[in-house]
Design a protein around this motif. Sequence first.
Motif, PDB file in Angstrom:
ATOM      1  N   ARG A 157       0.563  -1.187  -0.309  1.00  0.00           N
ATOM      2  CA  ARG A 157      -0.042   0.158  -0.202  1.00  0.00           C
ATOM      3  C   ARG A 157       0.559   1.314  -0.340  1.00  0.00           C
ATOM      4  N   GLY A 158       0.606   2.244  -0.426  1.00  0.00           N
ATOM      5  CA  GLY A 158       0.856   3.144  -0.883  1.00  0.00           C
ATOM      6  C   GLY A 158       1.830   4.049  -1.459  1.00  0.00           C
ATOM      7  N   ARG A 159       1.980   2.585  -2.892  1.00  0.00           N
ATOM      8  CA  ARG A 159       2.457   2.494  -3.794  1.00  0.00           C
ATOM      9  C   ARG A 159       2.045   2.634  -5.226  1.00  0.00           C
ATOM     10  N   GLY A 160       1.031   3.663  -5.294  1.00  0.00           N
ATOM     11  CA  GLY A 160       0.116   3.677  -6.948  1.00  0.00           C
ATOM     12  C   GLY A 160      -0.549   2.553  -7.278  1.00  0.00           C
ATOM     13  N   ILE A 161      -0.041   1.410  -6.997  1.00  0.00           N
ATOM     14  CA  ILE A 161      -0.271   0.164  -6.864  1.00  0.00           C
ATOM     15  C   ILE A 161      -2.048  -0.186  -7.231  1.00  0.00           C
ATOM     16  N   GLY A 162      -3.034   0.614  -6.238  1.00  0.00           N
ATOM     17  CA  GLY A 162      -3.748   0.380  -6.261  1.00  0.00           C
ATOM     18  C   GLY A 162      -5.113   1.380  -7.419  1.00  0.00           C
ATOM     19  N   THR A 163      -3.788   1.936  -7.598  1.00  0.00           N
ATOM     20  CA  THR A 163      -4.733   3.299  -8.973  1.00  0.00           C
ATOM     21  C   THR A 163      -5.029   2.716 -10.318  1.00  0.00           C
ATOM     22  N   ALA A 164      -3.423   1.874 -10.683  1.00  0.00           N
ATOM     23  CA  ALA A 164      -3.212   1.127 -11.537  1.00  0.00           C
ATOM     24  C   ALA A 164      -4.016   0.006 -11.750  1.00  0.00           C
ATOM     25  N   CYS A 165      -4.377  -0.666 -11.012  1.00  0.00           N
ATOM     26  CA  CYS A 165      -4.867  -1.567 -10.642  1.00  0.00           C
ATOM     27  C   CYS A 165      -6.418  -1.548 -10.760  1.00  0.00           C
ATOM     28  N   THR A 166      -7.212  -0.375 -10.216  1.00  0.00           N
ATOM     29  CA  THR A 166      -8.339  -0.263 -10.111  1.00  0.00           C
ATOM     30  C   THR A 166      -9.151   0.387 -11.911  1.00  0.00           C
ATOM     31  N   ALA A 167      -7.350   1.025 -12.734  1.00  0.00           N
ATOM     32  CA  ALA A 167      -8.004   1.529 -13.965  1.00  0.00           C
ATOM     33  C   ALA A 167      -8.250   0.015 -14.666  1.00  0.00           C
TER      34      ALA A 167
END
Length: 283
Positions: A228-238
Amino acid sequence: MLRTPAARILDEADEPAVQRLLAADPVGACVIAGRVEVAGTAPVSLGAPLWGVGDGDRLDAVCLAGANLIPFAAPGAERAAAVAFAERARRAGRRCSTIVGPSAVVGPLWELLAPAWGPCRDHRPRQPLMAIDGPPAVAPEPRVRPVSPDQLEVLLPAAVAMFTEEVGVSPLRIDGGAGYRARVDELVRAGQSLAWIEDGRVLFKAEIGAVSRGACQVQGVWVAPALRGRGIGTACTAAVVEYARAVIAPVVSLYVNDYNTRARTAYRRVGFREVGEFASVLF
């Protein structure tokens, strides 16, 4: 003195009126609309009673009274709908684990039910409802893919961790988790569970938990704590948005706790915009 209209149990004859009501807000009504599109409005086929407020060809509000109590009302009808649904819910007794839906009707409904049903385990009165109807604004993570049935055992621990973290109780506490496992398996087999799985480890997961013709709703978004906190969630949600819009529905939605500023910021980066507000009452 005018009386507040009573809620009645709807049947198959009410389906056109139900569809007209729900079509006014495909995002806010996504969960109920998806159920009605598949099963209709007869209680036997729907699996739970659908309460309605209104007469003849016009309905002002409906409420699906199943494992979750899910109300939906036309603008301006929320307070009257809450009164009608609260009266029926008090008579039936609490059988749901959650009340969830647009805050304009959930809020007054819970105010009326709290003396009889309270206290609740958690009340989340402001949950922004967000939607996106175009391509994601950031590059999708290509390693996010639909989960295959043979990956179910790998996925389950992450699904349980997400549920426990978000809801505050483990889904394994009831029936040893059999019902929850069946639901996860159902979503996997329907192509509605997506994850980034690497070396037998789930790094990200999400489900498209509700689907209607006009919109779908993403649920259970989870990133492995160490990442968490690495921007992984943003790209994965995209990646979830890209898949959902291509395969499932033209509009992708989700709702998030108002205090979860990190998630709200990430969803905005993806291209989601706030289109309404939900509320949840958890028992």
